[in-house]
Motif scaffolding. Structure first.
Motif, PDB file in Angstrom:
ATOM      1  N   CYS A  10      41.807  31.826  50.273  1.00 30.18           N
ATOM      2  CA  CYS A  10      42.652  31.504  51.626  1.00 30.18           C
ATOM      3  C   CYS A  10      41.428  31.757  52.753  1.00 30.18           C
ATOM      4  O   CYS A  10      40.430  32.355  52.567  1.00 30.18           O
ATOM      5  N   GLU A  11      42.057  31.226  53.832  1.00 33.69           N
ATOM      6  CA  GLU A  11      41.180  31.658  55.149  1.00 33.69           C
ATOM      7  C   GLU A  11      41.524  33.166  55.563  1.00 33.69           C
ATOM      8  O   GLU A  11      42.775  33.417  55.126  1.00 33.69           O
ATOM      9  N   HIS A  12      40.682  33.562  56.386  1.00 36.91           N
ATOM     10  CA  HIS A  12      40.897  35.083  56.776  1.00 36.91           C
ATOM     11  C   HIS A  12      42.202  34.879  57.782  1.00 36.91           C
ATOM     12  O   HIS A  12      42.506  34.193  58.423  1.00 36.91           O
ATOM     13  N   GLY A  13      43.114  35.823  57.367  1.00 36.53           N
ATOM     14  CA  GLY A  13      44.406  35.859  58.120  1.00 36.53           C
ATOM     15  C   GLY A  13      45.775  35.310  57.517  1.00 36.53           C
ATOM     16  O   GLY A  13      46.931  35.522  57.807  1.00 36.53           O
ATOM     17  N   GLU A  14      45.450  34.329  56.592  1.00 36.05           N
ATOM     18  CA  GLU A  14      46.554  33.500  55.888  1.00 36.05           C
ATOM     19  C   GLU A  14      47.210  34.490  55.080  1.00 36.05           C
ATOM     20  O   GLU A  14      48.549  34.148  54.495  1.00 36.05           O
ATOM     21  N   GLN A  15      46.578  35.580  54.432  1.00 38.10           N
ATOM     22  CA  GLN A  15      47.219  36.355  53.576  1.00 38.10           C
ATOM     23  C   GLN A  15      48.640  36.768  54.115  1.00 38.10           C
ATOM     24  O   GLN A  15      49.669  37.338  53.351  1.00 38.10           O
ATOM     25  N   GLU A  16      48.541  37.022  55.450  1.00 28.21           N
ATOM     26  CA  GLU A  16      49.694  37.533  56.031  1.00 28.21           C
ATOM     27  C   GLU A  16      51.154  36.724  55.450  1.00 28.21           C
ATOM     28  O   GLU A  16      52.130  37.417  55.151  1.00 28.21           O
ATOM     29  N   PHE A  17      51.064  35.589  55.834  1.00 35.09           N
ATOM     30  CA  PHE A  17      52.121  34.784  55.305  1.00 35.09           C
ATOM     31  C   PHE A  17      52.250  34.517  53.770  1.00 35.09           C
ATOM     32  O   PHE A  17      53.502  34.628  53.331  1.00 35.09           O
ATOM     33  N   MET A  18      51.118  34.408  53.204  1.00 35.26           N
ATOM     34  CA  MET A  18      51.068  34.348  51.536  1.00 35.26           C
ATOM     35  C   MET A  18      51.728  35.463  50.892  1.00 35.26           C
ATOM     36  O   MET A  18      52.530  35.371  50.068  1.00 35.26           O
ATOM     37  N   ILE A  19      51.606  36.752  51.606  1.00 31.33           N
ATOM     38  CA  ILE A  19      52.169  37.927  50.843  1.00 31.33           C
ATOM     39  C   ILE A  19      53.410  38.267  51.306  1.00 31.33           C
ATOM     40  O   ILE A  19      54.407  38.295  50.445  1.00 31.33           O
ATOM     41  N   GLN A  20      53.718  37.855  52.328  1.00 32.22           N
ATOM     42  CA  GLN A  20      55.159  38.021  52.896  1.00 32.22           C
ATOM     43  C   GLN A  20      55.992  37.072  52.331  1.00 32.22           C
ATOM     44  O   GLN A  20      57.144  37.339  52.054  1.00 32.22           O
TER      45      GLN A  20
ATOM     46  N   PRO B 237      28.812  41.375  49.341  1.00 29.22           N
ATOM     47  CA  PRO B 237      28.465  40.782  48.041  1.00 29.22           C
ATOM     48  C   PRO B 237      29.725  40.038  47.416  1.00 29.22           C
ATOM     49  O   PRO B 237      29.292  39.398  46.361  1.00 29.22           O
ATOM     50  N   THR B 238      30.806  40.300  47.701  1.00 35.80           N
ATOM     51  CA  THR B 238      31.957  39.684  47.278  1.00 35.80           C
ATOM     52  C   THR B 238      31.772  38.285  47.356  1.00 35.80           C
ATOM     53  O   THR B 238      31.919  37.316  46.442  1.00 35.80           O
ATOM     54  N   VAL B 239      31.494  37.574  48.635  1.00 35.49           N
ATOM     55  CA  VAL B 239      31.538  36.263  48.908  1.00 35.49           C
ATOM     56  C   VAL B 239      30.144  35.752  48.113  1.00 35.49           C
ATOM     57  O   VAL B 239      30.510  34.561  47.544  1.00 35.49           O
ATOM     58  N   ASP B 240      29.068  36.367  48.101  1.00 35.38           N
ATOM     59  CA  ASP B 240      27.811  35.951  47.416  1.00 35.38           C
ATOM     60  C   ASP B 240      28.362  35.679  45.993  1.00 35.38           C
ATOM     61  O   ASP B 240      27.859  34.803  45.216  1.00 35.38           O
ATOM     62  N   SER B 241      28.613  36.695  45.402  1.00 31.10           N
ATOM     63  CA  SER B 241      29.007  36.714  43.828  1.00 31.10           C
ATOM     64  C   SER B 241      30.200  35.697  43.565  1.00 31.10           C
ATOM     65  O   SER B 241      30.014  34.879  42.398  1.00 31.10           O
ATOM     66  N   SER B 242      31.161  35.512  44.325  1.00 34.37           N
ATOM     67  CA  SER B 242      32.184  34.431  44.334  1.00 34.37           C
ATOM     68  C   SER B 242      31.574  33.152  44.129  1.00 34.37           C
ATOM     69  O   SER B 242      31.813  32.296  43.347  1.00 34.37           O
ATOM     70  N   LYS B 243      30.811  32.824  45.200  1.00 38.59           N
ATOM     71  CA  LYS B 243      30.106  31.413  45.563  1.00 38.59           C
ATOM     72  C   LYS B 243      29.407  31.057  44.286  1.00 38.59           C
ATOM     73  O   LYS B 243      29.405  30.022  43.694  1.00 38.59           O
ATOM     74  N   ALA B 244      28.763  32.081  43.630  1.00 37.07           N
ATOM     75  CA  ALA B 244      27.827  32.087  42.513  1.00 37.07           C
ATOM     76  C   ALA B 244      28.147  31.614  41.183  1.00 37.07           C
ATOM     77  O   ALA B 244      28.246  30.909  40.488  1.00 37.07           O
ATOM     78  N   ALA B 245      29.523  32.357  41.227  1.00 37.60           N
ATOM     79  CA  ALA B 245      30.296  32.236  40.073  1.00 37.60           C
ATOM     80  C   ALA B 245      31.185  30.760  39.815  1.00 37.60           C
ATOM     81  O   ALA B 245      31.302  30.114  39.024  1.00 37.60           O
ATOM     82  N   PHE B 246      31.702  30.364  41.000  1.00 43.17           N
ATOM     83  CA  PHE B 246      32.220  28.860  41.027  1.00 43.17           C
ATOM     84  C   PHE B 246      31.309  27.913  40.958  1.00 43.17           C
ATOM     85  O   PHE B 246      31.273  26.899  40.180  1.00 43.17           O
ATOM     86  N   GLU B 247      29.974  28.181  41.530  1.00 38.37           N
ATOM     87  CA  GLU B 247      28.834  27.138  41.124  1.00 38.37           C
ATOM     88  C   GLU B 247      28.666  27.119  39.504  1.00 38.37           C
ATOM     89  O   GLU B 247      28.362  25.970  38.916  1.00 38.37           O
ATOM     90  N   MET B 248      28.381  28.416  38.981  1.00 34.74           N
ATOM     91  CA  MET B 248      28.071  28.371  37.585  1.00 34.74           C
ATOM     92  C   MET B 248      29.266  27.721  36.653  1.00 34.74           C
ATOM     93  O   MET B 248      28.902  27.098  35.792  1.00 34.74           O
ATOM     94  N   ALA B 249      30.480  27.943  37.394  1.00 33.13           N
ATOM     95  CA  ALA B 249      31.544  27.259  36.228  1.00 33.13           C
ATOM     96  C   ALA B 249      31.841  25.954  36.593  1.00 33.13           C
ATOM     97  O   ALA B 249      32.322  25.121  35.848  1.00 33.13           O
TER      98      ALA B 249
ATOM     99  N   GLY C   2      36.113  25.129  41.905  1.00 31.81           N
ATOM    100  CA  GLY C   2      36.295  25.730  43.072  1.00 31.81           C
ATOM    101  C   GLY C   2      37.793  26.548  42.776  1.00 31.81           C
ATOM    102  O   GLY C   2      38.388  26.711  41.972  1.00 31.81           O
ATOM    103  N   PRO C   3      37.787  27.290  44.036  1.00 25.58           N
ATOM    104  CA  PRO C   3      39.177  28.228  44.079  1.00 25.58           C
ATOM    105  C   PRO C   3      40.309  27.472  43.779  1.00 25.58           C
ATOM    106  O   PRO C   3      41.281  28.234  43.161  1.00 25.58           O
ATOM    107  N   GLU C   4      40.547  26.248  43.993  1.00 32.15           N
ATOM    108  CA  GLU C   4      41.920  25.553  43.896  1.00 32.15           C
ATOM    109  C   GLU C   4      42.125  25.489  42.405  1.00 32.15           C
ATOM    110  O   GLU C   4      43.313  25.169  42.162  1.00 32.15           O
ATOM    111  N   ASP C   5      41.269  25.675  41.374  1.00 30.49           N
ATOM    112  CA  ASP C   5      41.266  25.356  40.264  1.00 30.49           C
ATOM    113  C   ASP C   5      42.048  26.750  39.306  1.00 30.49           C
ATOM    114  O   ASP C   5      41.910  26.464  38.489  1.00 30.49           O
ATOM    115  N   ILE C   6      41.766  27.647  40.031  1.00 28.80           N
ATOM    116  CA  ILE C   6      42.252  29.220  39.396  1.00 28.80           C
ATOM    117  C   ILE C   6      43.518  29.147  39.312  1.00 28.80           C
ATOM    118  O   ILE C   6      44.190  29.108  40.634  1.00 28.80           O
ATOM    119  N   ASP C   7      44.107  29.575  38.245  1.00 28.03           N
ATOM    120  CA  ASP C   7      45.593  29.699  38.195  1.00 28.03           C
ATOM    121  C   ASP C   7      46.009  31.033  38.522  1.00 28.03           C
ATOM    122  O   ASP C   7      47.479  31.397  38.708  1.00 28.03           O
TER     123      ASP C   7
END
Ligand SMILES: [Zn+2]
Lengths: 141, 382
Positions: free
Chosen positions: B298-308, B256-268, B271-276
């Motif tokens: 991000c893509e799955h797995g990219e968090q490892e680099f981003m968080i580190q 449901p997270t993926v569904d609600s996220s997509k719907a919210a970006f569509e409504m607004a 895209g994710p790149e516009d979020i601060d």
């Protein structure tokens, strides 16, 4: 001491080779566990009872490191004697992934993808002195 | 972006443990603070949506706030209770029925892990009796599988906790305000492998209230209106992996997270790149990691680099859970989702004090996830 199942209708009992009891959708073939009447996949309203496979592979797992709250938990909740237990989802080929206790609780010995087999394990003792048993999955040696 | 509805007042009761103050009273205090922030009186409020999971029916608080006869609708939607109240208030104003209303969430839970009512959750007694009715197990199993598939390290989980407690230490409303190190998080008691005590949030207490107005009237209440560009709630679809599930399908659905996220970006219309900055459900450290990808950041797995690399820190490229999240604030279920919105309003107004995200953030995102497989997302802008 007599053994009694934690509930009726979830696994076959008594049995030399106990199996989980599930449902299969008559319309689309989707498997469900435990038994249920309607199909969440196709919204079909007709299901039939089916026995699930006893062997599968470990899809994911964790270890329950602290005593669960009782109720609902029926097992040992005394922090002094509580033993951590494994919990996982076992993927039964062609059917479904089922959640179960695992007989192994050592993170070093649990691996995603390992072969597992269904067993019956003791859980608690009831008011009449019977041993209450539930289902679990054990690594295949 | 749609700018029909604005948040013109925010109020919060401190999260944590407040002996002698009921959950409902904490909700009332949050309402009074929100009214003061907007400069409105309770009798000006035309409608309310409110809820709690364990602290009583929200509409009974009118006996403390004043019996003004307003339309007050109780919301009970598990972890999405606050989000559902906000969604309902948002649409009530958009529909033109009312101009000024309030969304309220509050709660007060007993200590320790949530006790699951197996029957209320549609599960047999055997499930709880066998030791399977613990939401903590789901979180351990989901992140364990995710780490296996996408190469997330234990260190990254520890860093998420370290960040949460550091951000919490800069938040006077937070429950946990003592910083801890990554190593302390990793070394604390293992509750549900791979998650330790300091990687889990605790059930807690608190209250939040948000006053919403028609955007064209927002200037009457504030010189810093924050626009609600999207508010979405979604439930699970077949094949998703959710909390308290005796079985899951072989086929996989993203949830449901993926569904609600997509719907919210569509409504607004963005895209994710516009979020601060974003507040993402962090029931435990792994959830924050997984939700970064599930929400499209991000893509799955990219968090490892981003968080580190520190990218999700307050001064990083993409700040996440700037108020300390659930990890530092605890989780009063009814209030938790509105706490995220409260924080984003502060950040967009530039009023977040020591934890203010630099460079005047313009667009902010919130995400809740909870039982039995429900998710709520909002997008706010100034
Ligand atoms: Zn079907």
């Amino acid at each position: 001491m007599a053994q009694v199942p934690v509930t009726e209708g979830v696994f076959t009992w008594p049995s030399e080779t106990p199996q989980l009891i599930g449902s299969r959708c008559v319309a689309c073939g989707n498997h469900m566990f435990p038994v249920q009447a309607g199909c969440p996949k196709c919204t079909g309203e007709k299901t039939e009872q089916v026995l699930l496979g006893r062997r599968g592979t470990l899809w994911t797992w964790t270890v329950q490191g602290f005593p669960p709250k009782a109720p609902p938990y029926a097992g040992d909740v005394d922090p002094k004697t509580f033993k951590a237990f494994g919990v996982g989802y076992v993927e039964l080929p062609g059917q479904i992934k089922v959640e179960a206790r695992l007989t192994e609780a050592d993170p070093e010995k649990l691996k995603i993808g390992m072969e597992m087999e269904m067993v019956i394990v003791p859980l608690s003792t009831d008011a009449s002195g019977n041993e209450v048993v539930t289902f679990a999955f054990a690594p295949v040696a | 972006m749609s700018t029909e509805v604005a948040i013109v007042g925010i109020g919060m009761h401190e999260f944590g443990r407040t002996e002698g103050v009921s959950g409902m009273e904490q909700g009332v205090i949050a309402v009074r603070r929100a009214c003061a922030d907007a400069g409105v009186k309770w009798e000006d409020v035309q409608f309310a949506f409110g809820g709690s999971a364990a602290a009583g029916a929200a509409d009974t608080m009118v006996s403390q706030l004043g019996l003004t006869g307003l339309q007050f609708i109780n919301v009970a939607n598990g972890c999405a209770t606050g989000g559902s109240a906000l969604f309902s208030a948002y649409n009530t104003i958009r529909s033109g029925v009312f101009d000024l209303g309030i969304a309220i969430g509050f709660d007060k839970h007993e200590r320790g892990a949530f006790r699951v009512d197996t029957r209320g959750a549609g599960l047999g007694n055997w499930y709880g009796a066998s030791g399977l009715a613990l939401t903590t197990q789901f979180f351990g199993m989901k992140i364990n599988r995710y780490m296996h598939e996408y190469g997330i390290s234990h260190s990254t989980l520890g860093k998420v906790s370290e960040k949460a407690f550091r951000n919490g230490s800069m938040n006077p409303m937070a429950w946990r305000r003592k910083p801890i190190s990554e190593q302390e998080a990793l070394d604390s008691l293992m509750l549900s492998y791979p998650l330790t005590q300091y990687m889990f949030c605790s059930p807690g207490e608190g209250g939040v209230a948000l006053i919403l107005a028609r955007a064209d009237k927002a200037h009457l209440y504030t010189d810093k209106p924050i626009f609600l560009n999207a508010a979405v709630v979604r439930s699970r679809r077949f094949g998703s992996f959710e909390v308290l599930a005796p079985s899951i399908a072989l086929e996989h659905n993203a949830g449901p997270t993926v569904d609600s996220s997509k719907a919210a970006f569509e409504m607004a219309g963005i895209g994710p790149e516009d979020i601060d900055l974003a507040q993402l459900q962090d029931t435990e450290a792994g959830a924050e990691v997984m939700h970064m990808a599930e929400n499209g950041f991000c893509e799955h797995g990219e968090q490892e680099f981003m968080i580190q690399a520190g990218e999700t820190e307050i001064g990083g490229k993409f700040p996440v859970n700037t108020d300390g999240g659930c990890l530092a604030n605890g989780e009063p279920i009814g209030a938790s989702g509105l706490r995220q919105v409260y924080e984003n309003v502060l950040q967009l107004r530039g009023q977040a004090g020591a934890r203010q995200v630099p460079n005047d953030p313009k667009v902010a995102y919130t995400h809740v996830y909870g039982a039995p497989g429900i998710s709520g997302v909002t997008i706010l802008s100034r």
